[in-house]
Each structure stands twice: as C-alpha cells, then as structure tokens.
Design an enzyme around this catalytic site. Structure first.
Site, PDB file in Angstrom:
ATOM      1  N   LYS A 284      66.294  45.838   1.885  1.00  0.00           N
ATOM      2  CA  LYS A 284      65.523  44.601   2.326  1.00  0.00           C
ATOM      3  C   LYS A 284      65.516  44.369   3.428  1.00  0.00           C
ATOM      4  O   LYS A 284      63.827  43.762   4.818  1.00  0.00           O
ATOM      5  CB  LYS A 284      66.414  43.468   2.299  1.00  0.00           C
TER       6      LYS A 284
ATOM      7  N   GLU B  55      77.865  36.061  -0.158  1.00  0.00           N
ATOM      8  CA  GLU B  55      78.374  37.917  -0.556  1.00  0.00           C
ATOM      9  C   GLU B  55      78.984  38.461  -0.166  1.00  0.00           C
ATOM     10  O   GLU B  55      79.911  39.676  -0.274  1.00  0.00           O
ATOM     11  CB  GLU B  55      76.311  38.604  -0.524  1.00  0.00           C
TER      12      GLU B  55
ATOM     13  N   HIS C 224      61.971  41.088   0.547  1.00  0.00           N
ATOM     14  CA  HIS C 224      62.680  41.045  -0.566  1.00  0.00           C
ATOM     15  C   HIS C 224      61.822  41.158  -2.083  1.00  0.00           C
ATOM     16  O   HIS C 224      60.517  40.334  -1.863  1.00  0.00           O
ATOM     17  CB  HIS C 224      63.170  39.175  -0.827  1.00  0.00           C
TER      18      HIS C 224
ATOM     19  N   PHE D  12      67.751  32.663  -7.963  1.00  0.00           N
ATOM     20  CA  PHE D  12      67.970  31.640  -8.436  1.00  0.00           C
ATOM     21  C   PHE D  12      68.227  31.156  -9.653  1.00  0.00           C
ATOM     22  O   PHE D  12      68.153  32.591 -10.174  1.00  0.00           O
ATOM     23  CB  PHE D  12      66.183  30.786  -7.999  1.00  0.00           C
TER      24      PHE D  12
ATOM     25  N   HIS E 238      72.611  42.791  -1.856  1.00  0.00           N
ATOM     26  CA  HIS E 238      71.622  41.583  -2.335  1.00  0.00           C
ATOM     27  C   HIS E 238      70.642  41.509  -0.982  1.00  0.00           C
ATOM     28  O   HIS E 238      69.628  41.388  -0.817  1.00  0.00           O
ATOM     29  CB  HIS E 238      71.708  40.834  -2.868  1.00  0.00           C
TER      30      HIS E 238
ATOM     31  N   CYS F 189      65.627  36.656  -9.076  1.00  0.00           N
ATOM     32  CA  CYS F 189      65.552  37.942  -8.495  1.00  0.00           C
ATOM     33  C   CYS F 189      66.951  39.264  -8.673  1.00  0.00           C
ATOM     34  O   CYS F 189      67.765  39.761  -8.451  1.00  0.00           O
ATOM     35  CB  CYS F 189      66.019  37.970  -6.353  1.00  0.00           C
TER      36      CYS F 189
END
Length: 441
Positions: free
Chosen positions: A349, A328, A354, A414, A317, A178
């Site tokens: 998002k 975050e 996403h 990830f 994010h 991502c």
C-alpha cells in the site's frame, strides 16, 4: 483411488485437491500489467500523486493512487463494451484478459460448467451511482439511464467476466469490504479443493477514487491528509496517519493441480491454505486484542500443513492507519511469539495505495510471485519504526534469495472481516508430471 493419487502428490493429506495459480493479471496505479506492479513494489516506488480525476478544492484530502490515462479500448475492449461498463468492470476485464492469456486456458477445451468466476468489489459502480443521482435530482426520473442498474451493481464484474469467457460454473461476487479480493480467492480455493470446480477466475476490482468516496472516507477520518506523496501511505511507520485511496483490479486463474498438469500449464505457486474469521467487534475498528486476525492466519497455515515456524514472510494488510497496523502487528506476535520480530513484513500500500475490494487480489499476486521468485518487496515510504508495531518491516530494497516454505497474505475489512491466504512455492514432482515454477518477466 484417493490413496494412489495421494502417493503421486496430486492431493493433500485429507484427500482434497491441491490448488495452484497458473495466471495473473493486474491494473493498478503502477500501470496495466503484473510486470508494472511487480517492478514498482520491488523498487519501493510510490504511485501516489495529486488527484487528477476531479477538483479537490474544499477537500481535506488531495492525494490518491489513480490508474492514470487508462483507456479500456487500448487494452482489448471495444468502444461499445467500454461505454456499457463502469470503470471497476473495465479494470476487471483488462486484468482478467492478462490472467487468462498467461494461464493458456482454452475455454473451447473445457467443460464450461467446471469453470467458476468468483470476482468481487467492495463498492462497485460509484461513478454511475453519482451520475444516476445527478440525473434524477436535476432532470427527473425519465432521464436516469436505462442501463443505470446493470452498470452500477457490484456483481456485474463477475457476470460480465463469465459472459466474456463463457464460464458457466458458479458465478459469485463476494463483498467483504477490504477483504473482498482475498475472500473471493479463498472461496474458490475451497470449491476446487472439494471438487465443485476444476478452474476459477478470481479476484477483486475497485474504482473508489471518486468525489463521494473520498469525501466519505475523509470525513470518517480514515484517509491521510498529507500533501506529500512519499509521506502519505506509511504502513507500520510511526508517522502514519491514515490510508491513501487506490483503484484497479487483480485477477488470478487458479485450478486443481491435476487439471493444470493435464493441460501442460505453467504453475506459478500453490495456494496451500485459507483462513477466514470475523471480529464481531466494531463497524470500522479492528478488535485490538487481535485474536480473530491471528486465528485466520493460524488457520491458513494449518490448512497447508505448516506451523508458524515455517512462515517466510507476511504480506500484511498494512493500511497505514494507526489501529490497523498495531493490531496486525499484535496478531503476528500472537502467532509467532518472539520470532515475529524476525519475520519480514511488507505492505504494497505504500506503492499503490489501498485499493479496497481489489487489495487482496493484487496482494495475492505479489505474494505468489514473492514465493516463486524468492523475493520480498520493500514497503515504500517506511523509515521510522513504531514501538506499537514491533515487526520487521522490509524497507529500502527488496530481500532477494529468500527461499520460503510458505508466506501469508492478510486482508482485513470494515465490519471485522479477516481473511488470509497461504502461498507456497510449487516444486515439480517428476512422478506427477513435467511442470516448473516461474515468475513473470
């Protein structure tokens, strides 16, 4: 010579070249075009809906942010081209056509070896992969398409774009889950800064609204199981329960400031800095101490000559998962201390889901426009603050009239990939040349 150029403002204090954005393009669940994306995020709309591309009976997840009704032949591709491209490549082509057109880049006037392509995807041609498996197991090896490999492999988006426009510089597909889109942009920024290229077409693309992907992410526990589109993707909200899969592509044309001015390009924003770190912690979970994320943000600011006190807003994010958003938020608190509670934070998002490998590129576009237009979009769906996320999430309506020195755009993937871009408004210097800062109508 370097000192003279520095005096004109064309170079940074360290002698490297300044990098600016001159074109943007997007395909997302909001529609085709950057205008559709910007309008949707600024209005706080959600483009999440029940999955229409396959039957979700037996799935725990029924919602996604699909690019509905997309036909590549309506957006500049021939039928033959479309047949030979999986969706992720089609999205990349259409988004890039828009970015190239807006930038006014004329490849016939360029040295093609000075124009790079750095365009990634997190997963690649998953549709073609499914079709290939089905053909192999049901009909035998002779029935697997001879175009299976070049249709499915992730680097074919970058390769296809280079072929389409005749760009012969470095041609790369950076895959960091991502964080892909942001890492692709950041890598190209460094190449331009240090003179390896003058221009780059950069971005990310994804087609992950697919039966296999939805099943895999769902069984991992990463996806929201909500059946309410307005209550599914909830970044930083106390009710959040996972992300909503999206798809699409974001493309940017970036170039050195002197190159942009020399050809009379209109400059949207400047990419002032880039930070990149790794958690070295877990396959899927972010490191809860958030040090590596904070370091990437601090690096991006410092590279641009900014301090945390200069930060205007964070395009987070912000996936809507419990671990991501709280981590975050801690990273921002570590970066800015008590002032973090007053820095506007947004995540797109809630609007477009996403988009995995495309997320960083789409968010970079929104962040660049945010500093150019003095506007911070809201986070769609956000209404219930979470004590574990003590940040100032923009909700309800956009913040307008907010002139910023610098804004950050985060991407986390990830495997512990952390990437951050710093965007600042471009102010024309009369000694440098005639250019102006704009947004997109």
């Amino acid at each position: 010579m370097i000192e003279a150029i520095e005096d004109l403002g064309l170079r940074r204090a360290d002698g490297t070249r300044r990098v600016v954005v001159t074109g943007t393009g997007a395909v997302s669940s909001a529609g085709v075009g950057v205008g559709a994306l910007w309008d949707a995020v600024c209005a706080g709309h959600t483009c999440i809906a029940p999955i229409s591309s396959f039957d979700t009976e037996g799935y725990e997840v029924s919602l996604a942010a699909e690019v509905r009704g997309f036909d590549a032949t309506e957006h500049g591709l021939s039928k033959k081209e479309a047949r030979r491209m999986d969706r992720f490549v089609q999205y990349a082509m259409v988004a890039s056509d828009e970015a190239i057109a807006q930038s006014g880049l004329d490849m016939e006037a360029e040295d093609p070896y000075r124009v790079a392509v750095v365009f990634g995807t997190g997963i690649g041609g998953i549709d073609e992969l499914e079709c290939g498996f089905k053909a192999l197991f049901e009909k035998g090896p002779k029935r697997v398409s001879p175009l299976f490999i070049p249709t499915m492999i992730g680097n074919i988006a970058a390769g296809g774009l280079a072929i389409r426009y005749g760009m012969k510089g470095a041609c790369l597909d950076i895959v960091t889950a991502c964080a892909t889109g942001t890492n692709c942009i950041g890598h190209a920024v460094r190449d331009i800064r240090h003179g390896y290229a003058d221009v780059a077409l950069v971005g990310g693309t994804e087609e992950a609204v697919n039966p296999l992907c939805i099943a895999g992410f769902s069984n991992l526990g990463a996806l929201s199981k909500s059946s309410d589109p307005r209550a599914a993707s909830l970044p930083f909200d106390a009710r959040r329960s996972g992300f909503v899969a999206g798809e699409g592509a974001g493309a940017l044309v970036i170039e050195s400031l002197e190159h942009a001015l020399s050809r009379g390009a209109t400059i949207i924003a400047e990419i002032a800095g880039y930070g990149c770190t790794g958690d070295a912690y877990h396959m899927t979970a972010p490191d809860p101490d958030s040090d590596a994320i904070e370091r990437a943000m601090r690096m991006a600011l410092a590279e641009g000559g900014f301090s945390p006190e200069d930060l205007g807003h964070l395009n987070a994010h912000g996936t809507g998962t419990l671990a991501n958003d709280s981590t975050e938020a801690r990273a921002l608190a570590g970066l800015c201390g008590d002032a973090a509670r007053n820095i506007p934070v947004t995540s797109i998002k809630g609007t477009v889901g996403h988009t995995l490998g495309a997320a960083g590129a789409l968010e970079a576009i929104v962040c660049a426009l945010s500093v150019a237009r003095c506007t911070v979009p809201p986070t769609a769906g956000y209404s219930q603050p979470d004590p574990d996320c003590p940040v100032s999430v923009v909700a309800g309506s956009a913040i307008t009239g907010l002139k910023q020195k610098v804004a950050l755009s985060n991407s986390l993937g990830f495997g512990g990939h952390n990437a951050c871009l710093a965007f600042s408004p471009y102010e024309a210097n009369e000694e440098v040349g005639h250019a102006r800062r704009i947004g997109i109508d």
